[in-house]
Write a protein that holds these residues in place. Sequence first.
Motif, PDB file in Angstrom:
ATOM      1  N   LEU A 215     118.187  23.083 -74.216  1.00 29.88           N
ATOM      2  CA  LEU A 215     117.978  23.094 -72.766  1.00 29.88           C
ATOM      3  C   LEU A 215     117.929  21.687 -72.178  1.00 29.88           C
ATOM      4  O   LEU A 215     117.740  21.528 -70.971  1.00 29.88           O
ATOM      5  N   LYS A 216     118.083  20.685 -73.055  1.00 32.00           N
ATOM      6  CA  LYS A 216     118.069  19.286 -72.643  1.00 32.00           C
ATOM      7  C   LYS A 216     116.753  18.880 -71.982  1.00 32.00           C
ATOM      8  O   LYS A 216     116.715  18.154 -70.987  1.00 32.00           O
ATOM      9  N   LEU A 217     115.660  19.364 -72.563  1.00 34.21           N
ATOM     10  CA  LEU A 217     114.331  19.004 -72.071  1.00 34.21           C
ATOM     11  C   LEU A 217     113.896  17.684 -72.689  1.00 34.21           C
ATOM     12  O   LEU A 217     114.248  17.371 -73.824  1.00 34.21           O
ATOM     13  N   GLU A 218     113.117  16.928 -71.974  1.00 34.17           N
ATOM     14  CA  GLU A 218     112.606  15.661 -72.470  1.00 34.17           C
ATOM     15  C   GLU A 218     111.456  15.925 -73.435  1.00 34.17           C
ATOM     16  O   GLU A 218     110.416  16.489 -73.065  1.00 34.17           O
ATOM     17  N   ILE A 219     111.636  15.546 -74.701  1.00 34.63           N
ATOM     18  CA  ILE A 219     110.605  15.803 -75.699  1.00 34.63           C
ATOM     19  C   ILE A 219     109.812  14.541 -76.063  1.00 34.63           C
ATOM     20  O   ILE A 219     108.843  14.619 -76.816  1.00 34.63           O
ATOM     21  N   LYS A 220     110.205  13.412 -75.496  1.00 35.33           N
ATOM     22  CA  LYS A 220     109.475  12.174 -75.762  1.00 35.33           C
ATOM     23  C   LYS A 220     108.184  12.172 -74.970  1.00 35.33           C
ATOM     24  O   LYS A 220     108.156  12.440 -73.775  1.00 35.33           O
ATOM     25  N   ILE A 221     107.065  11.869 -75.649  1.00 30.87           N
ATOM     26  CA  ILE A 221     105.764  11.842 -74.988  1.00 30.87           C
ATOM     27  C   ILE A 221     105.051  10.535 -75.315  1.00 30.87           C
ATOM     28  O   ILE A 221     105.446   9.801 -76.221  1.00 30.87           O
TER      29      ILE A 221
ATOM     30  N   ALA B 152      92.386  21.720 -70.472  1.00 34.59           N
ATOM     31  CA  ALA B 152      92.401  21.804 -69.012  1.00 34.59           C
ATOM     32  C   ALA B 152      92.245  20.437 -68.352  1.00 34.59           C
ATOM     33  O   ALA B 152      92.715  20.220 -67.233  1.00 34.59           O
ATOM     34  N   LYS B 153      91.624  19.476 -69.053  1.00 37.01           N
ATOM     35  CA  LYS B 153      91.357  18.166 -68.470  1.00 37.01           C
ATOM     36  C   LYS B 153      92.142  17.029 -69.129  1.00 37.01           C
ATOM     37  O   LYS B 153      92.044  15.886 -68.700  1.00 37.01           O
ATOM     38  N   SER B 154      92.928  17.329 -70.147  1.00 34.54           N
ATOM     39  CA  SER B 154      93.590  16.283 -70.923  1.00 34.54           C
ATOM     40  C   SER B 154      94.979  15.936 -70.400  1.00 34.54           C
ATOM     41  O   SER B 154      95.632  16.733 -69.726  1.00 34.54           O
ATOM     42  N   ASP B 155      95.405  14.738 -70.741  1.00 32.66           N
ATOM     43  CA  ASP B 155      96.767  14.292 -70.445  1.00 32.66           C
ATOM     44  C   ASP B 155      97.687  14.851 -71.528  1.00 32.66           C
ATOM     45  O   ASP B 155      97.682  14.387 -72.668  1.00 32.66           O
ATOM     46  N   LEU B 156      98.469  15.849 -71.172  1.00 39.35           N
ATOM     47  CA  LEU B 156      99.365  16.508 -72.115  1.00 39.35           C
ATOM     48  C   LEU B 156     100.797  16.453 -71.597  1.00 39.35           C
ATOM     49  O   LEU B 156     101.020  16.142 -70.419  1.00 39.35           O
ATOM     50  N   PRO B 157     101.792  16.731 -72.440  1.00 42.00           N
ATOM     51  CA  PRO B 157     103.186  16.755 -71.971  1.00 42.00           C
ATOM     52  C   PRO B 157     103.327  17.651 -70.748  1.00 42.00           C
ATOM     53  O   PRO B 157     102.779  18.757 -70.712  1.00 42.00           O
ATOM     54  N   LYS B 158     104.045  17.168 -69.737  1.00 41.36           N
ATOM     55  CA  LYS B 158     104.165  17.912 -68.479  1.00 41.36           C
ATOM     56  C   LYS B 158     104.878  19.246 -68.667  1.00 41.36           C
ATOM     57  O   LYS B 158     104.578  20.220 -67.983  1.00 41.36           O
ATOM     58  N   ASN B 159     105.853  19.275 -69.563  1.00 43.17           N
ATOM     59  CA  ASN B 159     106.570  20.518 -69.819  1.00 43.17           C
ATOM     60  C   ASN B 159     105.740  21.391 -70.766  1.00 43.17           C
ATOM     61  O   ASN B 159     105.411  20.975 -71.873  1.00 43.17           O
ATOM     62  N   TYR B 160     105.398  22.590 -70.317  1.00 44.44           N
ATOM     63  CA  TYR B 160     104.513  23.459 -71.093  1.00 44.44           C
ATOM     64  C   TYR B 160     105.172  23.922 -72.389  1.00 44.44           C
ATOM     65  O   TYR B 160     104.488  24.167 -73.388  1.00 44.44           O
TER      66      TYR B 160
ATOM     67  N   ALA C 113     103.719  33.564 -76.044  1.00 43.63           N
ATOM     68  CA  ALA C 113     102.333  33.728 -75.596  1.00 43.63           C
ATOM     69  C   ALA C 113     101.590  32.400 -75.501  1.00 43.63           C
ATOM     70  O   ALA C 113     100.831  32.175 -74.559  1.00 43.63           O
ATOM     71  N   PHE C 114     101.806  31.501 -76.463  1.00 38.91           N
ATOM     72  CA  PHE C 114     101.062  30.238 -76.433  1.00 38.91           C
ATOM     73  C   PHE C 114     101.557  29.329 -75.313  1.00 38.91           C
ATOM     74  O   PHE C 114     100.779  28.585 -74.723  1.00 38.91           O
ATOM     75  N   THR C 115     102.846  29.390 -75.004  1.00 35.89           N
ATOM     76  CA  THR C 115     103.361  28.646 -73.851  1.00 35.89           C
ATOM     77  C   THR C 115     102.726  29.180 -72.575  1.00 35.89           C
ATOM     78  O   THR C 115     102.347  28.413 -71.677  1.00 35.89           O
ATOM     79  N   SER C 116     102.601  30.496 -72.477  1.00 36.99           N
ATOM     80  CA  SER C 116     101.950  31.114 -71.316  1.00 36.99           C
ATOM     81  C   SER C 116     100.495  30.673 -71.215  1.00 36.99           C
ATOM     82  O   SER C 116      99.990  30.388 -70.123  1.00 36.99           O
ATOM     83  N   PHE C 117      99.825  30.583 -72.351  1.00 33.25           N
ATOM     84  CA  PHE C 117      98.422  30.166 -72.396  1.00 33.25           C
ATOM     85  C   PHE C 117      98.263  28.741 -71.873  1.00 33.25           C
ATOM     86  O   PHE C 117      97.395  28.455 -71.034  1.00 33.25           O
ATOM     87  N   ASN C 118      99.111  27.831 -72.343  1.00 36.17           N
ATOM     88  CA  ASN C 118      99.046  26.439 -71.888  1.00 36.17           C
ATOM     89  C   ASN C 118      99.343  26.325 -70.395  1.00 36.17           C
ATOM     90  O   ASN C 118      98.757  25.502 -69.687  1.00 36.17           O
ATOM     91  N   TYR C 119     100.264  27.160 -69.918  1.00 32.76           N
ATOM     92  CA  TYR C 119     100.610  27.170 -68.495  1.00 32.76           C
ATOM     93  C   TYR C 119      99.408  27.601 -67.662  1.00 32.76           C
ATOM     94  O   TYR C 119      99.060  26.969 -66.653  1.00 32.76           O
ATOM     95  N   LEU C 120      98.737  28.662 -68.091  1.00 32.48           N
ATOM     96  CA  LEU C 120      97.603  29.189 -67.337  1.00 32.48           C
ATOM     97  C   LEU C 120      96.441  28.206 -67.274  1.00 32.48           C
ATOM     98  O   LEU C 120      95.739  28.132 -66.259  1.00 32.48           O
ATOM     99  N   LEU C 121      96.226  27.446 -68.335  1.00 34.52           N
ATOM    100  CA  LEU C 121      95.103  26.512 -68.365  1.00 34.52           C
ATOM    101  C   LEU C 121      95.219  25.414 -67.313  1.00 34.52           C
ATOM    102  O   LEU C 121      94.228  24.757 -66.984  1.00 34.52           O
TER     103      LEU C 121
END
Length: 311
Positions: free
Chosen positions: A59-65, A175-183, A234-242
């Motif tokens: 999908l050509k997503l940026e994976i560099k963090i 919920a409060k951490s700096d994580l990759p923007k793409n879930y 499901a885990f992607t959905s979980f990270n999105y909801l948080l």
Amino acid sequence: MSKSSNTTLIVLAFFSIYIIWGSTYLLNKIAVTELPPFMLASLRFISAGILVFIISKFLKLEIKITKKQLINTVIAGFLFLALGNGVVVWALRYVDSGFAALEISAQPLVVLLLMRILQGKKIQPMSIVGVILGVIGVYLLVSQKQVVNQEGSLLGMIMIFVCMVSWSYGSLFVAKSDLPKNYFVNTGYQMLSGGVFLLIASLFFGETWSLPTAWQGKTQLAMILLVVFGSVVAFTSFNYLLKFVSPEKVATSTYVNPIIALLLGWYFLDENVTGQSVAAAVILLTGVYFINTKKKIMIFSRFSNRIGRKS
């Protein structure tokens, strides 16, 4: 993203963590009867992480963090997947899948208490009512003689509680951490890191590994479903909801998951479902209603304010 699109995604994400995650107890129970628990969990999450990065590349997503984001995803992977999930798989050797899910339904109570202790957040009255109902439901479950007298059940219950605390703290951390923007990418890093921790645990405990070609057909199918739906979706959905919903609301999945796990365990594995277990399930769902309904909270608040003015 429009408000309506965001609402649709939130609804779909809740469906994933409610229904799909509810089925993972059955799938893990099927697989752990043949495979060592940490090997099972390790293969699941490492495979899911690799799959996520393959799809991200396509999908050509940026994976560099950043380095900070990497550290945070490793911590989250340990809290959620290595300790919060891997040890649950281990405990399933001693307790039924429905029982494990029902015990974990006390997680919202832990989340609320941690938010109060660590963040100083006020607990809403109706949320307290919902959590109390959840605890009552869990008590009805674990007080059954056929559960308490089952060999190894006490150890299994204790370890599941440890997992529950780890997952609850992880929810607040993410919920409060700096994580990759793409879930999706965020999920990939957490899956890989959690899988590596579980791989180390598997080697440490001397588990015997085997190739998927040597597994039974039902175990192979269970692993595929765990990787694709239980992990990636499901885990992607979980990270999105948080990031869009409060942690205590996300934690209500632990109230719905048991209902799904209980029914699936009864239907596919002939796990015993007593009248007391059914009563516990009804009370747990009622708890979901109280915790998730803002309207009720507003009504309760207005009622409290009126009482306060009269006094």
